[in-house]
Design a protein around this motif. Structure first.
Motif, PDB file in Angstrom:
ATOM      1  N   GLY A   1     -33.084  19.676  28.528  1.00 47.67           N
ATOM      2  CA  GLY A   1     -34.245  20.523  28.864  1.00 47.67           C
ATOM      3  C   GLY A   1     -34.991  19.777  30.064  1.00 47.67           C
ATOM      4  N   GLY A   2     -34.478  18.621  30.741  1.00 46.71           N
ATOM      5  CA  GLY A   2     -35.127  18.228  31.898  1.00 46.71           C
ATOM      6  C   GLY A   2     -34.991  19.143  33.136  1.00 46.71           C
ATOM      7  N   GLY A   3     -35.574  18.757  33.928  1.00 48.49           N
ATOM      8  CA  GLY A   3     -35.601  19.606  35.166  1.00 48.49           C
ATOM      9  C   GLY A   3     -36.502  19.262  36.341  1.00 48.49           C
ATOM     10  N   LEU A   4     -36.680  20.199  37.488  1.00 55.06           N
ATOM     11  CA  LEU A   4     -37.477  20.112  38.517  1.00 55.06           C
ATOM     12  C   LEU A   4     -38.738  21.075  38.458  1.00 55.06           C
ATOM     13  CD1 LEU A   4     -38.257  18.626  41.228  1.00 55.06           C
ATOM     14  CD2 LEU A   4     -36.759  20.142  42.393  1.00 55.06           C
ATOM     15  N   VAL A   5     -39.971  20.196  38.366  1.00 53.44           N
ATOM     16  CA  VAL A   5     -40.807  21.235  38.307  1.00 53.44           C
ATOM     17  C   VAL A   5     -42.066  20.780  39.232  1.00 53.44           C
ATOM     18  CG1 VAL A   5     -40.603  21.813  35.918  1.00 53.44           C
ATOM     19  CG2 VAL A   5     -42.055  19.909  36.492  1.00 53.44           C
ATOM     20  N   GLN A   6     -43.097  21.291  39.314  1.00 50.66           N
ATOM     21  CA  GLN A   6     -44.081  21.408  40.151  1.00 50.66           C
ATOM     22  C   GLN A   6     -45.223  20.892  39.410  1.00 50.66           C
ATOM     23  OE1 GLN A   6     -45.175  24.808  42.495  1.00 50.66           O
ATOM     24  NE2 GLN A   6     -43.786  24.182  44.018  1.00 50.66           N
TER      25      GLN A   6
ATOM     26  N   TYR B   1     -36.057  10.556  30.643  1.00 50.70           N
ATOM     27  CA  TYR B   1     -36.545  10.862  29.191  1.00 50.70           C
ATOM     28  C   TYR B   1     -35.555  10.593  28.248  1.00 50.70           C
ATOM     29  CZ  TYR B   1     -41.141  12.045  30.918  1.00 50.70           C
ATOM     30  OH  TYR B   1     -42.286  12.235  31.560  1.00 50.70           O
ATOM     31  N   TYR B   2     -35.726   9.699  27.318  1.00 50.75           N
ATOM     32  CA  TYR B   2     -34.760   9.519  26.188  1.00 50.75           C
ATOM     33  C   TYR B   2     -35.409   9.965  24.901  1.00 50.75           C
ATOM     34  CZ  TYR B   2     -32.459   6.386  29.921  1.00 50.75           C
ATOM     35  OH  TYR B   2     -31.856   5.982  30.991  1.00 50.75           O
ATOM     36  N   CYS B   3     -34.606  10.328  23.769  1.00 54.69           N
ATOM     37  CA  CYS B   3     -34.884  10.361  22.611  1.00 54.69           C
ATOM     38  C   CYS B   3     -34.022   9.300  21.822  1.00 54.69           C
ATOM     39  CB  CYS B   3     -34.527  11.740  22.083  1.00 54.69           C
ATOM     40  SG  CYS B   3     -32.744  12.364  21.970  1.00 54.69           S
ATOM     41  N   ALA B   4     -34.930   8.816  20.865  1.00 57.20           N
ATOM     42  CA  ALA B   4     -34.287   7.698  20.008  1.00 57.20           C
ATOM     43  C   ALA B   4     -34.733   7.769  18.558  1.00 57.20           C
ATOM     44  CB  ALA B   4     -34.917   6.533  20.695  1.00 57.20           C
ATOM     45  N   ALA B   5     -34.202   7.119  17.698  1.00 58.12           N
ATOM     46  CA  ALA B   5     -34.330   7.176  16.458  1.00 58.12           C
ATOM     47  C   ALA B   5     -34.015   5.868  15.443  1.00 58.12           C
ATOM     48  CB  ALA B   5     -33.316   8.171  15.779  1.00 58.12           C
ATOM     49  N   ARG B   6     -35.137   5.572  14.557  1.00 55.62           N
ATOM     50  CA  ARG B   6     -35.069   4.618  13.674  1.00 55.62           C
ATOM     51  C   ARG B   6     -35.517   4.980  12.326  1.00 55.62           C
ATOM     52  NH1 ARG B   6     -39.174   1.849  11.837  1.00 55.62           N
ATOM     53  NH2 ARG B   6     -38.064  -0.263  12.457  1.00 55.62           N
ATOM     54  N   VAL B   7     -34.856   4.286  11.468  1.00 50.04           N
ATOM     55  CA  VAL B   7     -35.301   4.178   9.907  1.00 50.04           C
ATOM     56  C   VAL B   7     -36.356   3.629   9.719  1.00 50.04           C
ATOM     57  CG1 VAL B   7     -34.341   3.813   7.512  1.00 50.04           C
ATOM     58  CG2 VAL B   7     -32.789   4.695   9.476  1.00 50.04           C
ATOM     59  N   GLY B   8     -37.342   4.053   9.037  1.00 49.66           N
ATOM     60  CA  GLY B   8     -38.376   3.526   8.347  1.00 49.66           C
ATOM     61  C   GLY B   8     -39.720   4.024   9.200  1.00 49.66           C
ATOM     62  N   ILE B   9     -40.468   3.176   9.480  1.00 50.09           N
ATOM     63  CA  ILE B   9     -42.113   3.453   9.802  1.00 50.09           C
ATOM     64  C   ILE B   9     -42.085   3.835  11.261  1.00 50.09           C
ATOM     65  CG2 ILE B   9     -43.094   2.136   7.947  1.00 50.09           C
ATOM     66  CD1 ILE B   9     -43.735   0.037   9.982  1.00 50.09           C
ATOM     67  N   LEU B  10     -42.976   4.530  11.527  1.00 51.17           N
ATOM     68  CA  LEU B  10     -43.188   4.832  13.068  1.00 51.17           C
ATOM     69  C   LEU B  10     -43.635   3.511  13.873  1.00 51.17           C
ATOM     70  CD1 LEU B  10     -44.965   8.172  13.929  1.00 51.17           C
ATOM     71  CD2 LEU B  10     -45.208   6.228  15.608  1.00 51.17           C
ATOM     72  N   LEU B  11     -42.772   3.274  14.856  1.00 50.57           N
ATOM     73  CA  LEU B  11     -43.354   2.163  15.892  1.00 50.57           C
ATOM     74  C   LEU B  11     -43.077   2.614  17.311  1.00 50.57           C
ATOM     75  CD1 LEU B  11     -41.155  -0.585  13.782  1.00 50.57           C
ATOM     76  CD2 LEU B  11     -43.889  -0.260  14.011  1.00 50.57           C
ATOM     77  N   SER B  12     -43.505   2.066  18.411  1.00 48.66           N
ATOM     78  CA  SER B  12     -43.557   2.220  19.525  1.00 48.66           C
ATOM     79  C   SER B  12     -42.747   1.446  20.615  1.00 48.66           C
ATOM     80  CB  SER B  12     -44.940   2.609  20.089  1.00 48.66           C
ATOM     81  OG  SER B  12     -45.629   1.045  19.893  1.00 48.66           O
ATOM     82  N   LYS B  13     -42.123   0.404  20.274  1.00 51.68           N
ATOM     83  CA  LYS B  13     -41.145  -0.379  20.868  1.00 51.68           C
ATOM     84  C   LYS B  13     -40.045  -0.082  21.046  1.00 51.68           C
ATOM     85  CE  LYS B  13     -43.849  -4.692  20.456  1.00 51.68           C
ATOM     86  NZ  LYS B  13     -43.786  -6.375  19.964  1.00 51.68           N
TER      87      LYS B  13
ATOM     88  N   GLY C   1     -30.150   8.762  22.612  1.00 51.97           N
ATOM     89  CA  GLY C   1     -29.516   9.923  23.400  1.00 51.97           C
ATOM     90  C   GLY C   1     -29.365   9.386  24.620  1.00 51.97           C
ATOM     91  N   GLN C   2     -28.699  10.564  25.611  1.00 51.47           N
ATOM     92  CA  GLN C   2     -28.159   9.783  26.763  1.00 51.47           C
ATOM     93  C   GLN C   2     -29.146  10.142  27.800  1.00 51.47           C
ATOM     94  OE1 GLN C   2     -28.006  12.831  25.455  1.00 51.47           O
ATOM     95  NE2 GLN C   2     -27.912  14.540  27.181  1.00 51.47           N
ATOM     96  N   GLY C   3     -30.496  10.575  27.650  1.00 52.37           N
ATOM     97  CA  GLY C   3     -31.453  10.673  28.721  1.00 52.37           C
ATOM     98  C   GLY C   3     -31.268  12.113  29.575  1.00 52.37           C
ATOM     99  N   THR C   4     -32.435  12.692  29.792  1.00 57.14           N
ATOM    100  CA  THR C   4     -32.731  13.883  30.690  1.00 57.14           C
ATOM    101  C   THR C   4     -33.416  13.467  31.678  1.00 57.14           C
ATOM    102  OG1 THR C   4     -32.833  16.241  30.721  1.00 57.14           O
ATOM    103  CG2 THR C   4     -34.075  14.761  29.022  1.00 57.14           C
ATOM    104  N   GLN C   5     -33.259  13.982  33.015  1.00 59.88           N
ATOM    105  CA  GLN C   5     -33.977  13.825  34.207  1.00 59.88           C
ATOM    106  C   GLN C   5     -35.195  14.918  34.087  1.00 59.88           C
ATOM    107  OE1 GLN C   5     -33.815  11.021  36.723  1.00 59.88           O
ATOM    108  NE2 GLN C   5     -36.006  11.981  37.129  1.00 59.88           N
ATOM    109  N   VAL C   6     -36.534  14.299  34.241  1.00 55.11           N
ATOM    110  CA  VAL C   6     -37.675  15.119  34.731  1.00 55.11           C
ATOM    111  C   VAL C   6     -38.328  14.746  36.051  1.00 55.11           C
ATOM    112  CG1 VAL C   6     -40.101  15.715  33.964  1.00 55.11           C
ATOM    113  CG2 VAL C   6     -38.150  15.313  32.159  1.00 55.11           C
TER     114      VAL C   6
END
Length: 122
Positions: A7-12, A93-105, A113-118
């Motif tokens: 879903g990445g791309g070039l926008v204004q 931009y990357y998506c990632a996953a972990r098992v358990g509680i919601l963390l931010s590191k 995932g492999q990343g998508t350029q925005v």
């Protein structure tokens, strides 16, 4: 679990963009799905996270009120709706996953995932 971001791309500046992350290969109800981004020369930065079970979310202050993360249980997909984009949102931009509680590191997440350029032009 396998992740595929798109879903990445070039926008204004001021435009909107929607990223998707397709997840497969695990019991997704156990997972927290995170979104991170990395700009050139900068460290990977937490953007948002959503718990697959229940849908609770967390956001970085830099995107709060502009970005929204949600999950689609039927499609096994997590989305990141990005509104009012700014040039400083430019990153991979990357998506990632972990098992358990919601963390931010980023180090707390085990699957990526492999990343998508925005790219946001001014």
């Amino acid at each position: 679990v396998q992740l595929q971001a798109s879903g990445g791309g070039l926008v204004q500046a001021g435009d909107s963009l929607r990223l998707s992350c397709a997840a497969s290969g695990g019991n997704l109800s156990r997972y927290v799905m995170g979104w991170f981004r990395q700009a050139p020369g900068k460290e990977r930065e937490f953007i948002a996270a959503v718990r697959w079970r229940g849908g609770s979310t967390d956001y970085a202050d830099s995107v709060k009120g502009r970005f929204t993360s949600s999950r689609d249980n039927a499609k096994n997909t997590v989305s990141l709706q990005m509104n009012s984009l700014k040039p400083e949102d430019t990153a991979i931009y990357y998506c990632a996953a972990r098992v358990g509680i919601l963390l931010s590191k980023s180090s707390d997440y085990d699957y990526w995932g492999q990343g998508t350029q925005v790219t946001v032009s001014s």
